[in-house]
Design a protein around this motif. Structure first.
Motif, PDB file in Angstrom:
ATOM      1  N   VAL A 212     -94.721  47.360  32.484  1.00  0.00           N
ATOM      2  CA  VAL A 212     -96.041  47.724  31.983  1.00  0.00           C
ATOM      3  C   VAL A 212     -97.041  47.762  33.137  1.00  0.00           C
ATOM      4  CG1 VAL A 212     -97.935  47.004  30.482  1.00  0.00           C
ATOM      5  CG2 VAL A 212     -95.574  46.737  29.719  1.00  0.00           C
ATOM      6  N   THR A 213     -97.818  48.827  33.189  1.00  0.00           N
ATOM      7  CA  THR A 213     -98.855  48.934  34.215  1.00  0.00           C
ATOM      8  C   THR A 213     -99.958  47.925  33.924  1.00  0.00           C
ATOM      9  OG1 THR A 213     -98.442  51.274  34.500  1.00  0.00           O
ATOM     10  CG2 THR A 213    -100.573  50.474  35.254  1.00  0.00           C
ATOM     11  N   LYS A 214    -100.340  47.155  34.931  1.00  0.00           N
ATOM     12  CA  LYS A 214    -101.423  46.203  34.722  1.00  0.00           C
ATOM     13  C   LYS A 214    -102.465  46.322  35.821  1.00  0.00           C
ATOM     14  CE  LYS A 214     -99.169  42.274  36.965  1.00  0.00           C
ATOM     15  NZ  LYS A 214     -98.698  40.898  36.775  1.00  0.00           N
ATOM     16  N   ARG A 215    -103.680  46.022  35.451  1.00  0.00           N
ATOM     17  CA  ARG A 215    -104.799  46.082  36.384  1.00  0.00           C
ATOM     18  C   ARG A 215    -105.672  44.856  36.167  1.00  0.00           C
ATOM     19  NH1 ARG A 215    -103.393  50.119  38.913  1.00  0.00           N
ATOM     20  NH2 ARG A 215    -103.344  52.248  38.160  1.00  0.00           N
ATOM     21  N   ARG A 216    -106.219  44.369  37.259  1.00  0.00           N
ATOM     22  CA  ARG A 216    -107.155  43.272  37.144  1.00  0.00           C
ATOM     23  C   ARG A 216    -108.497  43.801  36.631  1.00  0.00           C
ATOM     24  NH1 ARG A 216    -108.321  39.351  42.137  1.00  0.00           N
ATOM     25  NH2 ARG A 216    -110.441  38.854  41.501  1.00  0.00           N
ATOM     26  N   ILE A 217    -109.134  43.049  35.747  1.00  0.00           N
ATOM     27  CA  ILE A 217    -110.401  43.476  35.166  1.00  0.00           C
ATOM     28  C   ILE A 217    -111.565  42.904  35.964  1.00  0.00           C
ATOM     29  CG2 ILE A 217    -111.903  43.324  33.150  1.00  0.00           C
ATOM     30  CD1 ILE A 217    -109.380  43.189  31.428  1.00  0.00           C
ATOM     31  N   VAL A 218    -112.458  43.794  36.364  1.00  0.00           N
ATOM     32  CA  VAL A 218    -113.710  43.384  37.002  1.00  0.00           C
ATOM     33  C   VAL A 218    -114.820  43.571  35.989  1.00  0.00           C
ATOM     34  CG1 VAL A 218    -115.348  43.872  38.850  1.00  0.00           C
ATOM     35  CG2 VAL A 218    -112.888  44.019  39.288  1.00  0.00           C
ATOM     36  N   SER A 219    -115.614  42.539  35.772  1.00  0.00           N
ATOM     37  CA  SER A 219    -116.717  42.610  34.824  1.00  0.00           C
ATOM     38  C   SER A 219    -118.037  42.716  35.574  1.00  0.00           C
ATOM     39  CB  SER A 219    -116.758  41.347  33.946  1.00  0.00           C
ATOM     40  OG  SER A 219    -115.816  41.422  32.926  1.00  0.00           O
ATOM     41  N   MET A 220    -118.828  43.689  35.181  1.00  0.00           N
ATOM     42  CA  MET A 220    -120.166  43.833  35.749  1.00  0.00           C
ATOM     43  C   MET A 220    -121.169  43.386  34.701  1.00  0.00           C
ATOM     44  SD  MET A 220    -119.394  45.038  38.704  1.00  0.00           S
ATOM     45  CE  MET A 220    -121.000  45.529  39.350  1.00  0.00           C
TER      46      MET A 220
ATOM     47  N   GLU B 194    -120.002  45.268  31.381  1.00  0.00           N
ATOM     48  CA  GLU B 194    -119.086  46.401  31.465  1.00  0.00           C
ATOM     49  C   GLU B 194    -117.838  45.936  32.183  1.00  0.00           C
ATOM     50  OE1 GLU B 194    -120.961  50.675  31.879  1.00  0.00           O
ATOM     51  OE2 GLU B 194    -121.793  49.336  33.372  1.00  0.00           O
ATOM     52  N   ASN B 195    -116.681  46.291  31.631  1.00  0.00           N
ATOM     53  CA  ASN B 195    -115.413  45.926  32.260  1.00  0.00           C
ATOM     54  C   ASN B 195    -114.800  47.131  32.943  1.00  0.00           C
ATOM     55  OD1 ASN B 195    -115.271  43.187  31.502  1.00  0.00           O
ATOM     56  ND2 ASN B 195    -114.590  43.763  29.463  1.00  0.00           N
ATOM     57  N   TYR B 196    -114.292  46.924  34.140  1.00  0.00           N
ATOM     58  CA  TYR B 196    -113.588  47.977  34.889  1.00  0.00           C
ATOM     59  C   TYR B 196    -112.202  47.479  35.257  1.00  0.00           C
ATOM     60  CZ  TYR B 196    -118.199  50.056  35.390  1.00  0.00           C
ATOM     61  OH  TYR B 196    -119.415  50.611  35.143  1.00  0.00           O
ATOM     62  N   ALA B 197    -111.197  48.315  35.025  1.00  0.00           N
ATOM     63  CA  ALA B 197    -109.823  48.006  35.434  1.00  0.00           C
ATOM     64  C   ALA B 197    -109.477  48.952  36.561  1.00  0.00           C
ATOM     65  CB  ALA B 197    -108.875  48.167  34.254  1.00  0.00           C
ATOM     66  N   LYS B 198    -109.757  48.532  37.787  1.00  0.00           N
ATOM     67  CA  LYS B 198    -109.616  49.431  38.931  1.00  0.00           C
ATOM     68  C   LYS B 198    -108.196  49.416  39.468  1.00  0.00           C
ATOM     69  CE  LYS B 198    -114.441  49.174  40.259  1.00  0.00           C
ATOM     70  NZ  LYS B 198    -115.425  48.821  41.268  1.00  0.00           N
TER      71      LYS B 198
ATOM     72  N   ARG C 243    -104.576  29.478  34.735  1.00  0.00           N
ATOM     73  CA  ARG C 243    -105.753  30.301  34.484  1.00  0.00           C
ATOM     74  C   ARG C 243    -105.884  31.296  35.608  1.00  0.00           C
ATOM     75  NH1 ARG C 243    -110.464  25.794  34.987  1.00  0.00           N
ATOM     76  NH2 ARG C 243    -109.542  25.247  33.011  1.00  0.00           N
ATOM     77  N   GLY C 244    -106.373  32.482  35.283  1.00  0.00           N
ATOM     78  CA  GLY C 244    -106.533  33.521  36.291  1.00  0.00           C
ATOM     79  C   GLY C 244    -107.381  34.632  35.733  1.00  0.00           C
ATOM     80  N   PRO C 245    -107.729  35.591  36.587  1.00  0.00           N
ATOM     81  CA  PRO C 245    -108.540  36.720  36.127  1.00  0.00           C
ATOM     82  C   PRO C 245    -107.833  37.476  35.006  1.00  0.00           C
ATOM     83  CG  PRO C 245    -108.366  36.695  38.519  1.00  0.00           C
ATOM     84  CD  PRO C 245    -107.397  35.675  38.002  1.00  0.00           C
ATOM     85  N   ALA C 246    -108.590  37.889  33.998  1.00  0.00           N
ATOM     86  CA  ALA C 246    -108.021  38.665  32.899  1.00  0.00           C
ATOM     87  C   ALA C 246    -107.508  39.994  33.419  1.00  0.00           C
ATOM     88  CB  ALA C 246    -109.071  38.891  31.817  1.00  0.00           C
ATOM     89  N   GLN C 247    -106.482  40.511  32.770  1.00  0.00           N
ATOM     90  CA  GLN C 247    -105.889  41.757  33.211  1.00  0.00           C
ATOM     91  C   GLN C 247    -105.827  42.752  32.073  1.00  0.00           C
ATOM     92  OE1 GLN C 247    -102.713  41.198  36.433  1.00  0.00           O
ATOM     93  NE2 GLN C 247    -102.386  39.478  35.061  1.00  0.00           N
ATOM     94  N   TRP C 248    -105.777  44.011  32.439  1.00  0.00           N
ATOM     95  CA  TRP C 248    -105.666  45.114  31.484  1.00  0.00           C
ATOM     96  C   TRP C 248    -104.259  45.686  31.577  1.00  0.00           C
ATOM     97  CZ3 TRP C 248    -104.264  50.123  32.341  1.00  0.00           C
ATOM     98  CH2 TRP C 248    -104.512  51.046  31.306  1.00  0.00           C
ATOM     99  N   PHE C 249    -103.681  46.024  30.418  1.00  0.00           N
ATOM    100  CA  PHE C 249    -102.322  46.553  30.390  1.00  0.00           C
ATOM    101  C   PHE C 249    -102.290  47.888  29.679  1.00  0.00           C
ATOM    102  CE2 PHE C 249    -102.168  41.969  30.502  1.00  0.00           C
ATOM    103  CZ  PHE C 249    -101.326  41.739  31.576  1.00  0.00           C
ATOM    104  N   ALA C 250    -101.537  48.824  30.246  1.00  0.00           N
ATOM    105  CA  ALA C 250    -101.446  50.166  29.689  1.00  0.00           C
ATOM    106  C   ALA C 250    -100.590  50.185  28.427  1.00  0.00           C
ATOM    107  CB  ALA C 250    -100.856  51.127  30.728  1.00  0.00           C
ATOM    108  N   GLY C 251    -100.952  51.027  27.487  1.00  0.00           N
ATOM    109  CA  GLY C 251    -100.127  51.303  26.312  1.00  0.00           C
ATOM    110  C   GLY C 251    -100.250  50.267  25.217  1.00  0.00           C
ATOM    111  N   GLU C 252     -99.327  50.369  24.266  1.00  0.00           N
ATOM    112  CA  GLU C 252     -99.291  49.451  23.129  1.00  0.00           C
ATOM    113  C   GLU C 252     -98.478  48.221  23.504  1.00  0.00           C
ATOM    114  OE1 GLU C 252    -100.401  49.954  19.857  1.00  0.00           O
ATOM    115  OE2 GLU C 252    -101.485  51.703  20.592  1.00  0.00           O
ATOM    116  N   PRO C 253     -98.859  47.047  22.959  1.00  0.00           N
ATOM    117  CA  PRO C 253     -98.031  45.869  23.229  1.00  0.00           C
ATOM    118  C   PRO C 253     -96.652  46.008  22.583  1.00  0.00           C
ATOM    119  CG  PRO C 253     -99.749  45.351  21.634  1.00  0.00           C
ATOM    120  CD  PRO C 253    -100.015  46.748  22.118  1.00  0.00           C
ATOM    121  N   GLN C 254     -95.615  45.729  23.351  1.00  0.00           N
ATOM    122  CA  GLN C 254     -94.239  45.799  22.858  1.00  0.00           C
ATOM    123  C   GLN C 254     -93.768  44.386  22.536  1.00  0.00           C
ATOM    124  OE1 GLN C 254     -92.506  48.886  22.756  1.00  0.00           O
ATOM    125  NE2 GLN C 254     -94.500  49.738  23.282  1.00  0.00           N
ATOM    126  N   ARG C 255     -93.321  44.205  21.312  1.00  0.00           N
ATOM    127  CA  ARG C 255     -92.878  42.868  20.923  1.00  0.00           C
ATOM    128  C   ARG C 255     -91.572  42.504  21.607  1.00  0.00           C
ATOM    129  NH1 ARG C 255     -94.672  39.324  18.018  1.00  0.00           N
ATOM    130  NH2 ARG C 255     -96.561  39.596  16.825  1.00  0.00           N
TER     131      ARG C 255
END
Ligand SMILES: [Zn+2]
Length: 68
Positions: free
Chosen positions: A47-55, A64-68, A24-36
């Protein structure tokens, strides 16, 4: 501290959790469409990924979610 975009109330910082098989870990945001991928289900290499911060608003509960 930021203000809620809905009601102007105070926001508190948090995060959303990704739960996997034994991990388990902080949810992350990924750029673009998911590639199978036939190996892992979704190809993540390059794939570019960012950790999601929720306010969360302490007044109305709006999140509100922020992917900084
Ligand atoms: Zn609010």
């Amino acid at each position: 501290m930021a203000e809620c975009g809905k009601c102007g109330g105070a926001q508190e910082t948090g995060f959303t959790l990704d739960e996997g098989y034994g991990t388990r870990g902080p949810a992350q945001w990924f750029a673009g469409e998911p590639q199978r991928s036939i190996w892992t289900g979704t190809r993540m290499r390059g794939v570019t990924k960012r950790r999601i911060v929720s306010m969360r608003c302490t007044r109305c509960g709006f999140i509100e979610n922020y992917a900084k």
